[in-house]
Design a protein around this motif. Sequence first.
Motif, mmCIF file in Angstrom:
data_model
loop_
_atom_site.group_PDB
_atom_site.id
_atom_site.type_symbol
_atom_site.label_atom_id
_atom_site.label_comp_id
_atom_site.label_asym_id
_atom_site.label_seq_id
_atom_site.Cartn_x
_atom_site.Cartn_y
_atom_site.Cartn_z
ATOM 1 N N GLN A 349 74.595 -33.385 137.834
ATOM 2 C CA GLN A 349 75.881 -34.077 137.892
ATOM 3 C C GLN A 349 75.702 -35.574 137.656
ATOM 4 O OE1 GLN A 349 79.059 -33.390 137.957
ATOM 5 N NE2 GLN A 349 79.560 -35.573 138.118
ATOM 6 N N LEU A 350 74.646 -36.140 138.203
ATOM 7 C CA LEU A 350 74.427 -37.582 138.068
ATOM 8 C C LEU A 350 73.854 -37.970 136.701
ATOM 9 C CD1 LEU A 350 72.924 -38.440 141.595
ATOM 10 C CD2 LEU A 350 75.292 -38.730 140.811
ATOM 11 N N HIS A 351 72.972 -37.144 136.167
ATOM 12 C CA HIS A 351 72.252 -37.532 134.955
ATOM 13 C C HIS A 351 72.598 -36.708 133.723
ATOM 14 C CE1 HIS A 351 69.899 -40.144 137.473
ATOM 15 N NE2 HIS A 351 69.332 -39.149 138.136
ATOM 16 N N GLY A 352 73.131 -35.514 133.909
ATOM 17 C CA GLY A 352 73.403 -34.627 132.787
ATOM 18 C C GLY A 352 72.380 -33.509 132.708
ATOM 19 N N PHE A 355 68.187 -30.415 129.304
ATOM 20 C CA PHE A 355 67.951 -29.963 127.933
ATOM 21 C C PHE A 355 68.750 -30.795 126.940
ATOM 22 C CE2 PHE A 355 67.934 -26.572 124.545
ATOM 23 C CZ PHE A 355 66.555 -26.430 124.483
ATOM 24 N N LEU A 356 69.683 -31.565 127.456
ATOM 25 C CA LEU A 356 70.500 -32.405 126.591
ATOM 26 C C LEU A 356 70.146 -33.868 126.821
ATOM 27 C CD1 LEU A 356 73.874 -30.438 126.861
ATOM 28 C CD2 LEU A 356 72.082 -30.239 125.125
ATOM 29 N N LYS A 357 71.116 -34.675 127.259
ATOM 30 C CA LYS A 357 70.930 -36.126 127.279
ATOM 31 C C LYS A 357 69.903 -36.602 128.305
ATOM 32 C CE LYS A 357 73.508 -40.459 127.248
ATOM 33 N NZ LYS A 357 74.842 -41.102 127.330
ATOM 34 N N ALA A 358 69.817 -35.930 129.443
ATOM 35 C CA ALA A 358 68.953 -36.445 130.507
ATOM 36 C C ALA A 358 67.468 -36.348 130.156
ATOM 37 C CB ALA A 358 69.226 -35.699 131.811
ATOM 38 N N GLY A 359 67.080 -35.298 129.466
ATOM 39 C CA GLY A 359 65.663 -35.078 129.219
ATOM 40 C C GLY A 359 64.997 -34.395 130.396
ATOM 41 N N MET A 360 63.754 -34.016 130.228
ATOM 42 C CA MET A 360 63.045 -33.246 131.250
ATOM 43 C C MET A 360 62.965 -33.989 132.577
ATOM 44 S SD MET A 360 59.824 -31.476 129.277
ATOM 45 C CE MET A 360 59.043 -33.047 128.887
ATOM 46 N N HIS A 361 62.964 -33.200 133.649
ATOM 47 C CA HIS A 361 62.770 -33.774 134.974
ATOM 48 C C HIS A 361 61.319 -34.208 135.158
ATOM 49 C CE1 HIS A 361 61.936 -33.539 139.407
ATOM 50 N NE2 HIS A 361 63.023 -34.283 139.421
ATOM 51 N N HIS A 362 60.386 -33.372 134.732
ATOM 52 C CA HIS A 362 58.982 -33.805 134.745
ATOM 53 C C HIS A 362 58.133 -32.967 133.810
ATOM 54 C CE1 HIS A 362 58.855 -30.630 137.931
ATOM 55 N NE2 HIS A 362 57.629 -30.415 137.478
ATOM 56 N N LEU A 363 57.025 -33.552 133.419
ATOM 57 C CA LEU A 363 55.962 -32.856 132.707
ATOM 58 C C LEU A 363 54.788 -32.804 133.669
ATOM 59 C CD1 LEU A 363 54.864 -31.701 129.957
ATOM 60 C CD2 LEU A 363 53.915 -33.987 129.567
ATOM 61 N N GLU A 364 54.218 -31.625 133.807
ATOM 62 C CA GLU A 364 53.047 -31.474 134.673
ATOM 63 C C GLU A 364 51.828 -31.294 133.790
ATOM 64 O OE1 GLU A 364 51.857 -29.331 138.836
ATOM 65 O OE2 GLU A 364 53.379 -28.370 137.593
ATOM 66 N N CYS A 365 50.806 -32.119 134.023
ATOM 67 C CA CYS A 365 49.592 -32.069 133.223
ATOM 68 C C CYS A 365 48.390 -31.823 134.121
ATOM 69 C CB CYS A 365 49.405 -33.366 132.447
ATOM 70 S SG CYS A 365 50.673 -33.643 131.198
ATOM 71 N N GLN A 366 47.315 -31.358 133.526
ATOM 72 C CA GLN A 366 46.110 -31.027 134.271
ATOM 73 C C GLN A 366 45.160 -32.223 134.313
ATOM 74 O OE1 GLN A 366 44.415 -27.252 133.029
ATOM 75 N NE2 GLN A 366 46.445 -26.443 132.553
ATOM 76 N N PHE A 367 44.683 -32.496 135.518
ATOM 77 C CA PHE A 367 43.851 -33.673 135.771
ATOM 78 C C PHE A 367 42.716 -33.338 136.720
ATOM 79 C CE2 PHE A 367 48.096 -35.404 134.907
ATOM 80 C CZ PHE A 367 47.836 -36.480 134.082
ATOM 81 N N ASP A 368 41.819 -34.288 136.892
ATOM 82 C CA ASP A 368 40.962 -34.357 138.071
ATOM 83 C C ASP A 368 41.826 -35.048 139.117
ATOM 84 O OD1 ASP A 368 39.220 -35.419 140.086
ATOM 85 O OD2 ASP A 368 37.531 -35.065 138.733
ATOM 86 N N PHE A 369 42.327 -34.292 140.063
ATOM 87 C CA PHE A 369 43.417 -34.722 140.944
ATOM 88 C C PHE A 369 43.142 -36.056 141.638
ATOM 89 C CE2 PHE A 369 46.010 -34.406 144.861
ATOM 90 C CZ PHE A 369 47.247 -34.088 144.311
ATOM 91 N N ASP A 370 42.031 -36.154 142.343
ATOM 92 C CA ASP A 370 41.744 -37.374 143.100
ATOM 93 C C ASP A 370 41.481 -38.560 142.184
ATOM 94 O OD1 ASP A 370 42.004 -36.162 145.616
ATOM 95 O OD2 ASP A 370 39.921 -35.473 145.585
ATOM 96 N N VAL A 371 40.749 -38.317 141.108
ATOM 97 C CA VAL A 371 40.415 -39.400 140.185
ATOM 98 C C VAL A 371 41.678 -39.944 139.523
ATOM 99 C CG1 VAL A 371 39.201 -40.001 138.057
ATOM 100 C CG2 VAL A 371 38.081 -38.558 139.772
ATOM 101 N N ALA A 372 42.546 -39.063 139.069
ATOM 102 C CA ALA A 372 43.766 -39.500 138.393
ATOM 103 C C ALA A 372 44.668 -40.291 139.332
ATOM 104 C CB ALA A 372 44.527 -38.296 137.844
ATOM 105 N N ARG A 373 44.846 -39.811 140.540
ATOM 106 C CA ARG A 373 45.707 -40.529 141.500
ATOM 107 C C ARG A 373 45.144 -41.915 141.802
ATOM 108 N NH1 ARG A 373 46.875 -37.691 146.757
ATOM 109 N NH2 ARG A 373 48.793 -38.913 146.779
ATOM 110 N N ARG A 374 43.833 -42.001 141.967
ATOM 111 C CA ARG A 374 43.222 -43.294 142.257
ATOM 112 C C ARG A 374 43.367 -44.250 141.080
ATOM 113 N NH1 ARG A 374 38.427 -41.700 142.891
ATOM 114 N NH2 ARG A 374 37.517 -42.406 140.933
#
Length: 475
Positions: A349-352, A355-374
């Motif tokens: 309701q707020l963003h649309g 799949f249309l104007k708002a675009g994806m809520h998130h993309l999830e990618c694969q990482f070394d979890f601790d290293v990437a966050r740091r």
Amino acid sequence: MSTNKPVSAETDFDDNSYHWQRHPRASQIVGQLVRQFSCQSPFAERLRLAMRDHTGTRLIDWLDHIGICQDATIDGVKAETALVDVGFVTLRNDRDGHWLQHRGGLFPAVVIGDDDCFRLAIKVDCVDAFLKAHQMQREITGQAGSPFRKSLVGESTAQSSSLGSAAKLFVCQRHGWTNWQTSEATDEQVLLAGELACGFQSRPRQNFDSTKQLIQGAVAKIGADWACDLFLSAEREYWQNRNQAARIQRERQDRLGLGWGNHDHHTYRSSRAHFAELIECLELFGFVCRERFYAGGQAGWGAQVLEQTNTGIVIFADVDLSPEELTVDFSHDGLQPNPKLGTVGLWCQLHGEAFLKAGMHHLECQFDFDVARRQLAELGIETMEPFTDFPHLRQAFTRGEIWPVASPRIQLALQEGWITRQQAESFERDGAVGSHLEILERNDGFKGFNQTGVSEIIRKTDPRHSQSRHQGHDS
């Protein structure tokens, strides 16, 4: 395109496929193969370290496939026997070799070939970009703009290897092409694909009808697999242009010429009114409905997980959902209007529509979890508390990107009683959480998702809960 063979061992999902399990023995074997290759290939080892130090990712998460010779052995056992024993099955036999795939886990394919070669292929968005980033002059197999290109970027002789006498490292870019040989796309198809890619990037995002027509036309011209990959590439670009964390991480990965080849899944949020239309559009690309995701009645939302096997793309389609609706085919039959909005419905309701104007809520990618966050924290990109922290699955959102909200959308939400006046004033003044990058680490080949811990993180990303915390710094 008829020459692109479907990934048949993965195509037909059944109920048992949805009870994803851990596969530690298969993971151990795949990890052993990758480590042995890195020991034999100096460039692969340098690349592994650069991925860790400069992108927070792991070499194993970028793998397209592993190739070993016919007489290869693993711990003294014939390689094919060892792989079958831990769950790998025959994918296909062709001139590329004997392809094995683990149906129950998330692992790269293993190809047993006729040549005496130990091969590792990593997936990138663009082979040319990879070569440029590493200042390499290498031959590229495959026409520019075609659905498959590859390049040999490292070769060394193995002194004593049971997997092959020469270690060859390849980079490859795929646009829905599943074979190892060069695609047979015509010049006309390559030209059409370039035009369609531009069309996807600049597509009108006002309604589903125009998008559906665009998809149907693209599929008719170049096939579902190729069109699907180009479309989602454009979607990632649109999303990252609206998310600072995504832009920073993409820049880090582009320094090594990698792109978003480590994507795990794409998440679209949908209103109840348009959910069936979203699924219809995705199925035109060859997506198959996989498991349903439901966080519980208290959470008030669910998702349909979809997978397009020939592209390796997975989509999470989120929607407000009641427990009773799990008994019907909500993905195809449609959902009736609900007088109340849950987290997903209010976001739309707020963003649309995502799949249309708002675009994806998130993309999830694969990482070394601790290293990437740091590493991201050192660049000023904070992550929220992990909502999954198991040995086999770790997940966390980056802090939400705040988007401005159009006044008419806020006023309608206020009139309908979906938000309070105080919340409306806050959205007018500060905006609302729009998108995230999600950091994920998978181990033991676990292909599923956390159906319990996700409830709390979704609640925390509800604009009604985070609106009083300035720009999502405690969302």
